[in-house]
Design a protein around this motif. Sequence first.
Motif, PDB file in Angstrom:
ATOM      1  N   TRP A 114       6.043  -1.845 -40.550  1.00 30.49           N
ATOM      2  CA  TRP A 114       6.080  -0.990 -39.356  1.00 30.49           C
ATOM      3  C   TRP A 114       4.777  -1.035 -38.556  1.00 30.49           C
ATOM      4  CZ3 TRP A 114       2.484   2.818 -38.777  1.00 30.49           C
ATOM      5  CH2 TRP A 114       1.851   3.277 -39.938  1.00 30.49           C
ATOM      6  N   ASP A 117      10.350   0.670 -43.495  1.00 32.37           N
ATOM      7  CA  ASP A 117      10.061  -0.752 -43.420  1.00 32.37           C
ATOM      8  C   ASP A 117       8.573  -1.021 -43.628  1.00 32.37           C
ATOM      9  OD1 ASP A 117      10.183   0.720 -40.946  1.00 32.37           O
ATOM     10  OD2 ASP A 117       9.629  -1.122 -39.899  1.00 32.37           O
ATOM     11  N   ARG A 133       9.862   6.199 -41.560  1.00 33.87           N
ATOM     12  CA  ARG A 133       9.948   4.739 -41.463  1.00 33.87           C
ATOM     13  C   ARG A 133       9.739   4.167 -42.855  1.00 33.87           C
ATOM     14  NH1 ARG A 133       8.776   2.160 -36.349  1.00 33.87           N
ATOM     15  NH2 ARG A 133       9.193   0.272 -37.512  1.00 33.87           N
TER      16      ARG A 133
END
Length: 174
Positions: free
Chosen positions: A167, A164, A162
């Motif tokens: 998150w 981002d 991930r």
Amino acid sequence: MTIRYRTWLGLGGNIGEPIQAMAEALQALHARDDTRVAAVSPVYRTPPWGKTDQAWFHNACAQVETSMLPEDLLAVCLDIERHMKRERIERWGPRIIDIDVLVYENWKPVESPKLTLPHPRMTERAFVLVPLSDIAPDLVVNGKRVAEWAASCDRTGIEKAREDAGWWLESRAE
């Protein structure tokens, strides 16, 4: 919160939904009056370390500002783990969540029965150094910058899961 210490945590897990578990743990810390999550790394999928015959992990690191002393922060992290049903069955074994206090900025080394700072094996572990270098590359640990430690560690198998930044703020789907 008046006195603020900057500290860094390592988080991980390989049972159930480890990304959600790490998010829940960070949200629990951030919701406290004495602690604020200031930065969180991307999530990495990492091979197991120490005990290798288990599922791969998801790992991340977080920078936290707190008024708590190191052993108090550790106690809070352990309480969060217990609340999330973490079981300590075997060393380096599978877990729902693991929260390690890695280092306190400008803090003398700590060696007590409960806590060692900086974390004694963090400079050997790519699953700590890689995400930590994303949020604190210039942090000095044991005489070297985290970015230098990360550049010299074996990153075999480590991949971003991930990217981002937010998150950990996603609300849990019930």
